[in-house]
Design a protein around this motif. Structure first.
Motif, PDB file in Angstrom:
ATOM      1  N   ARG A 153      71.303  52.426  10.836  1.00  0.00           N
ATOM      2  CA  ARG A 153      70.068  52.881  11.165  1.00  0.00           C
ATOM      3  C   ARG A 153      70.198  54.168  12.083  1.00  0.00           C
ATOM      4  N   ARG A 154      71.059  54.140  13.191  1.00  0.00           N
ATOM      5  CA  ARG A 154      71.266  55.370  13.940  1.00  0.00           C
ATOM      6  C   ARG A 154      71.273  56.573  13.329  1.00  0.00           C
ATOM      7  N   ILE A 155      72.239  56.622  12.243  1.00  0.00           N
ATOM      8  CA  ILE A 155      72.268  57.859  11.705  1.00  0.00           C
ATOM      9  C   ILE A 155      71.810  57.729   9.902  1.00  0.00           C
ATOM     10  N   GLN A 156      70.949  56.753   9.843  1.00  0.00           N
ATOM     11  CA  GLN A 156      70.457  56.690   8.475  1.00  0.00           C
ATOM     12  C   GLN A 156      70.263  57.999   7.754  1.00  0.00           C
ATOM     13  N   LYS A 157      69.330  58.642   8.299  1.00  0.00           N
ATOM     14  CA  LYS A 157      69.089  59.796   7.814  1.00  0.00           C
ATOM     15  C   LYS A 157      70.049  61.036   7.609  1.00  0.00           C
ATOM     16  N   LEU A 158      71.149  60.773   8.327  1.00  0.00           N
ATOM     17  CA  LEU A 158      72.191  61.564   8.285  1.00  0.00           C
ATOM     18  C   LEU A 158      72.996  61.108   6.861  1.00  0.00           C
ATOM     19  N   ARG A 161      71.227  62.212   3.752  1.00  0.00           N
ATOM     20  CA  ARG A 161      71.135  63.515   3.756  1.00  0.00           C
ATOM     21  C   ARG A 161      72.374  63.964   3.069  1.00  0.00           C
TER      22      ARG A 161
ATOM     23  N   SER C 223      68.914  68.573   8.660  1.00  0.00           N
ATOM     24  CA  SER C 223      68.119  67.443   8.960  1.00  0.00           C
ATOM     25  C   SER C 223      66.714  67.681   8.817  1.00  0.00           C
ATOM     26  N   PHE C 260      67.483  61.745  12.908  1.00  0.00           N
ATOM     27  CA  PHE C 260      68.941  61.211  12.411  1.00  0.00           C
ATOM     28  C   PHE C 260      68.698  59.884  12.111  1.00  0.00           C
ATOM     29  N   ALA C 261      67.629  59.037  12.810  1.00  0.00           N
ATOM     30  CA  ALA C 261      67.853  57.598  12.761  1.00  0.00           C
ATOM     31  C   ALA C 261      66.513  56.936  12.013  1.00  0.00           C
ATOM     32  N   SER C 262      66.511  55.701  11.767  1.00  0.00           N
ATOM     33  CA  SER C 262      65.476  55.011  11.059  1.00  0.00           C
ATOM     34  C   SER C 262      65.046  53.856  12.022  1.00  0.00           C
ATOM     35  N   TYR C 265      62.675  58.365  11.904  1.00  0.00           N
ATOM     36  CA  TYR C 265      62.517  59.437  11.089  1.00  0.00           C
ATOM     37  C   TYR C 265      61.123  59.451  10.366  1.00  0.00           C
ATOM     38  N   TYR C 266      60.534  58.377  10.229  1.00  0.00           N
ATOM     39  CA  TYR C 266      58.911  58.384   9.682  1.00  0.00           C
ATOM     40  C   TYR C 266      58.106  58.905  10.901  1.00  0.00           C
TER      41      TYR C 266
END
Lengths: 180, 332, 547
Positions: A153-158, A161, C223, C260-262, C265-266
């Motif tokens: 989760r800490r770098i989920q979006k990284l 992407r 990002s 970066f995180a979930s 992010y939302y």
């Protein structure tokens, strides 16, 4: 008198002794608080113990079904799992119940009960302890999963992407609710 | 352990006065020299402590906010729990000092039917604390009648109020009973509550015993025939002390010297012990500062020069990457 | 049955009955799962911190510098002269015990040294020994003790077991703030090179690249652009998110976890949608791309070094004022430290909402406002079209994050926004919210996986209150306005109340916000499909509820 009726009748006494014995599993500093505190259940830890130990005890005299008793065991083991206990110590409190009951009946009940009753009770307690062991290991697994998911989760979006580990993160949403 | 040491200490102090003033008859030492020394220790000690605190700067405004900040006009600002102006801080401090506001908030976990766990209110410590401190204050003020002639009106008023119920002869002061009750409560709370017992030091029991002994000797002298103090003589001594022309009149019993000696010890002990919380509470930065940090800049007198990472250094390090990503740059 | 004569605890073979000992004589046991790893030497060196070396708390030998004791005592003397708070808090505690059961770690563990008063006594005992006459003469009777390696280890263990949440300070009759004492103790430990990796590494990364993860500028840009693309997919909106744009009116700073995180992010998606909808002239900055400041958990100097970027960048970009996102400790720094440390910000203007014209007088010196203040002002002035039914799949409760609650007093603004955006909102039980809120158990740099057991213990009181809400109201979403909360409450919930998810308030705003000319949304910002037919067809309702 049958053992079951003794247990039913003396429930509050036996529960109290069991609770004291459980508290003694804490380091002395801590146990002293919990024991000496007037309203010893008046903290989230004591409260969880008291509430669930009663459910577990009831299961011994046959008034609780398995679906009720398993969550109760889980709730207690959950606490012991994150406190300073070795695995054996975390689940030992269920075995304590055998000794607590023996000691109590030896001291307070004049006319004995049948040995086969005692054996049956032992078997029930063994089952509780085994269930606690299951709980403990699944909680350990859960903690591992929690660690992994947290790191994700800490770098989920990284990750999303850059598209690495996409397969893992796709499952993330489901995995969160997998345990009930 | 702490209890025994403290109890022994107070008993020993009592014996010192007993033997010194009673057996050896050192009335001048116990009636004049020691009280003067004690007073000097109290005054200079307290000044030393407060000056030391006051000299330490307050680098940051670190108010603990216990209520809604002042922000938008339509949101109700909690002026006392999150003060914005000097006057509001004054109000907060007044509540804190006169009514022990924070202690009033004290909660205790309790089991309610359900069963469920609730965090309920716990007021006994607040009540006992308040009872103790106010009784102490009234008793100190009442004692002014020994030191000032003629007795000021407000002292008489307090005395009359304290003896409001007009019971007993001599009239029983409410505060004498209240202070003893509060001391007993505070002591037993320390002993019985396992948490408080665990954290208690000898320095916590000692003042309780000492003040208890002072109160007891005082009560003996006032209400019990056998110990009755010669009021005229006491007043003569007190007035002499105040006027710096001390005389030790005849007719003072040993119990009076014990009382006076214990008070002297309290005065000396005060500045070097936790009892200075009286002075400290006024200076506590989480309470006596306004929560207006973004409105008024607080200056740190020793604001250090630190090595920062400038934008130029940052761009120098990442220029190529930023350029490639089409990000605006200072230097191409 | 000879066994039966034994006491139950003997039978279970648990030998816990230690001889009666005072707390001063009980050394620390470093059990795996309850402490954090030591700082990595390279990162500490990058920040120029003293005595950087390779070490771990479980090592027997901590390789302390030869004159460590001298360094600590000298450091203590220096801080006693520099911080009135420190000197007063060392002197005036009467050990009344009002704080004892207010600490979440104490409630969750029962470990007496987690009582705030005792945590402070760990330091106070050494203070008495070396800085007071009574302690020098009477020693242990006066509550004084010698500074030894064991004491130092104890400090490390327990001062990295305080989340600086300040709950105890609310109840203390003298306002003694354990957070302040912990900060002093950590500064002292730093002097001999003792700190934890989870604090030093993010601080070093942040110093170099502008964010905790050490993501470089182009990565930051990617990002944000990724989020912009995702918003186009989710809502059809073509959102602009300028970065490093000179001359923008407002600089926006959020914690880096938001991109970066979930589930952070939302919340980011929510900000972007909101700014897009109101047409805000603002900019992100890659240089000041971190609102969080782990320097707060390290020392006042490192805090100042990291915080300096915000004003420096506001000046370089020529913005009028600064807006800050949802974060907890970030706001302690911005509200209570930034202006003092790096101000005065005389090159900025008093914040004024370009949409409503509201002037935020309360921030006229620091020139930075919280996004909750900004958004609640928009809602109050009917500038947003909100459809709270789009959050009907959530039954929410609100966790006041420690710092906004106890170091800022931001209590009503978030509630006002939640009520405008959600139909199902229930408060947690009294005395566990607002200024008495329970910590997540992982604040102040302690949110690491090696420390998970301790965190789950410390978070238990908070989880217990959430569980109550879940059982009684069917709560399934725990809202918060803190990046650390958003990172650490999910594990806490997974363990104690697995039915409850975690989210940010601007995620709710983003869901509820009805964009101009918007076609119906198929999913919420998490991509969860709305049921068919969709709820309360999107006329939206204008909300102007009063608090």
């Amino acid at each position: 008198m049958s053992l079951t009726s003794i247990l039913k009748e003396k429930k509050s006494d036996i529960l109290r002794i069991w609770f004291d014995a459980v508290l003694l599993s804490y380091p002395q500093d801590t146990a002293n608080f919990l024991i000496k505190e007037k309203d010893r259940f008046a903290n989230p830890v004591g409260f969880t113990y008291q509430h669930n130990m009663e459910i577990i005890f009831d299961s011994l005299v046959g008034t609780t079904d398995r679906d009720t008793v398993l969550p109760a065991i889980d709730n207690i083991v959950k606490i012991r799992n994150v406190q300073n206990f070795a695995p054996s110590q975390a689940v030992a409190i269920f075995f304590l119940l055998k000794q607590v009951i023996r000691q109590y009946t030896n001291e307070h009940i004049a006319n004995g009960y049948r040995d086969d009753e005692l054996l049956a009770l032992d078997a029930k307690i063994d089952n509780l302890a085994l269930a606690a062991f299951d709980c403990y290991s699944s909680l350990r697994e859960l903690m591992g999963d929690i660690r992994i998911r947290e790191a994700q989760r800490r770098i989920q979006k990284l990750m999303d992407r850059t598209n690495i580990f996409n397969d893992i993160s796709d499952q993330e949403g489901d995995a969160t609710n997998e345990r009930t | 352990m702490g209890i025994i040491i403290s109890l022994v200490a107070v008993i020993a102090l009592t014996l010192v006065a007993w033997i010194g003033a009673g057996t050896l008859g050192l009335h001048y030492l116990f009636g004049v020299i020691i009280p003067y020394l004690a007073l000097a220790a109290f005054v200079f000690g307290l000044i030393y402590r407060v000056v030391k605190w006051a000299k330490a700067p307050v680098p940051f405004k670190i108010t603990t906010t216990c209520g809604q900040q002042k922000s938008l006009p339509w949101i109700r600002h909690n002026k006392l729990e999150s003060p914005f102006t000097g006057w509001q801080v004054f109000g907060r401090m007044l509540l804190e000092i006169l009514f022990f506001r924070s202690l009033f908030r004290n909660t205790k976990m309790a089991l309610k039917k359900g069963p469920r766990l609730v965090y309920g209110s716990e007021k006994y410590l607040w009540l006992a604390g308040l009872a103790f401190h106010y009784s102490f204050l009234v008793i100190v003020l009442r004692h002014l009648r020994f030191f000032i002639e003629p007795i000021p009106g407000f002292v008489m008023a307090i005395q009359n109020l304290d003896g409001f119920f007009q019971v007993g002869l001599p009239i029983i002061y409410i505060t004498d009973g209240v202070i003893l009750a509060a001391l007993v409560f505070l002591f037993f709370r320390r002993v019985i509550n396992p948490k408080v017992r665990y954290i208690s030091l000898a320095a916590d029991y000692f003042p309780l015993f000492l003040i208890g002994a002072i109160a007891l000797t005082g009560i003996l002298m006032r209400y019990f025939e056998a110990f009755k103090a010669e009021l005229i003589a006491v007043k003569e001594l007190a007035i002499g002390l105040v006027g710096f022309s001390p005389v030790v009149p005849e007719g003072l019993d040993v119990i009076f010297f014990i009382h006076l000696f214990l008070v002297s010890v309290l005065l000396m002990y005060f500045p070097m012990s936790k009892l200075v919380h009286m002075g400290g509470v006024f200076l506590s930065p989480t309470r006596n500062l306004a929560n207006n940090n973004r409105n008024r800049r607080h200056v740190n007198p020793w604001n250090p020069d630190v090595k920062v990472h400038t934008y130029e250094e940052y761009e120098d390090e990442f220029r190529e990457l930023m350029k490639a990503a089409d990000m605006p740059l200072e230097k191409e | 049955m000879a066994d039966d004569k034994k006491k139950p605890e003997e039978l279970a073979n648990i030998s816990y009955r230690l001889p009666e000992k005072s707390w001063m004589d009980t050394p620390v046991d470093f059990r795996k799962g309850t402490y954090n790893y030591g700082a990595v030497a390279e990162k500490a060196k990058y920040l120029g911190l003293p005595h950087a070396r390779k070490w771990q708390p479980m090592d027997a030998d901590w390789q302390l510098p030869e004159n460590w004791k001298e360094i600590i005592l000298e450091g203590m003397r220096e801080r006693l002269d520099k911080f009135r708070s420190f000197r007063i808090f060392m002197d005036i505690c009467v050990r009344c015990g009002a704080c004892a059961d207010k600490c979440h770690y104490f409630i969750g563990s029962g470990d007496p040294k987690n009582m705030p008063v005792l945590r402070a006594e760990l330091l106070r005992s050494v203070y008495r020994k070396d800085f007071t006459a009574a302690g020098k003469i009477m020693g242990k009777i006066a509550g004084a003790r010698e500074l030894t390696v064991d004491v130092l280890k104890e400090w490390f263990y327990y001062f990295f077991q305080c989340t600086e949440c300040r709950r105890c300070s609310v109840f203390c009759p003298y306002g003694i703030d354990t957070a302040e004492i912990t900060m002093m103790a950590r500064e002292l430990l730093n002097l001999v090179g003792l700190n934890i990796d989870w604090i030093v590494t993010p601080a070093a990364n942040c110093f170099r690249t502008g964010n905790h993860l050490g993501i470089q500028p182009h990565g930051f840009k990617d990002s944000i652009e990724f989020a912009v693309d995702e918003l186009a997919e989710l809502t059809g909106a073509k959102v602009e998110a300028p970065i490093n744009k000179k001359g923008a009116e407002i600089l926006f700073v959020a914690p880096s976890a938001d991109y970066f995180a979930s589930p952070h992010y939302y919340t980011l998606l929510g900000y972007l949608l909101l700014f897009h909808e109101i047409g805000l002239d603002y900019t992100w900055s890659s240089f000041a791309s971190e609102g969080g400041n782990f320097g707060l958990f390290h020392s006042n100097q490192v805090m100042k070094r990291l915080n300096a970027k915000i004003y420096m960048e506001a000046k370089r970009l020529g913005v009028k004022w600064v807006l800050g996102g949802e974060c907890g400790h970030m706001w302690r720094v911005l509200h209570q430290y930034m202006d003092t440390m790096n101000g005065p910000a005389d090159f900025l203007e008093v914040p004024k909402s370009p949409i409503t014209g509201t002037v935020f007088e309360h921030a006229k010196s620091t020139k930075m406002i919280h996004i909750m203040e900004f958004t609640s002002d928009l809602i109050k002035n009917n500038k947003l079209k909100l459809d709270p039914s789009r959050n009907d799949h959530w039954n929410v409760t609100f966790h006041d994050s420690c710092n906004p609650a106890r170091a800022m007093g931001l209590l009503e603004e978030p509630r006002y926004v939640i009520k405008a955006c959600c139909n199902n909102f229930h408060e947690m039980p009294e005395n566990t919210i607002r200024e008495q809120t329970f910590c997540c158990g992982s604040g102040s740099g302690l949110g690491t996986d090696e420390n998970l057991e301790m965190r789950l213990r410390g978070g238990f009181p908070r989880a217990n209150a959430v569980k109550y809400n879940h059982d009684v109201y069917g709560t399934n979403l725990l809202l918060c306005i803190c990046a650390i909360d958003k990172a650490t409450l999910p594990p806490l919930m997974e363990y104690w109340v697995p039915e409850v998810d975690v989210g940010g308030i601007h995620e709710m705003v983003g869901n509820a916000l009805v964009l101009k000319g918007e076609t119906r949304r198929a999913t919420d910002l998490r991509g969860t499909p709305y049921p068919e037919p969709e709820p309360a067809q999107s006329e939206g309702k204008e909300v102007a509820k009063d608090v």
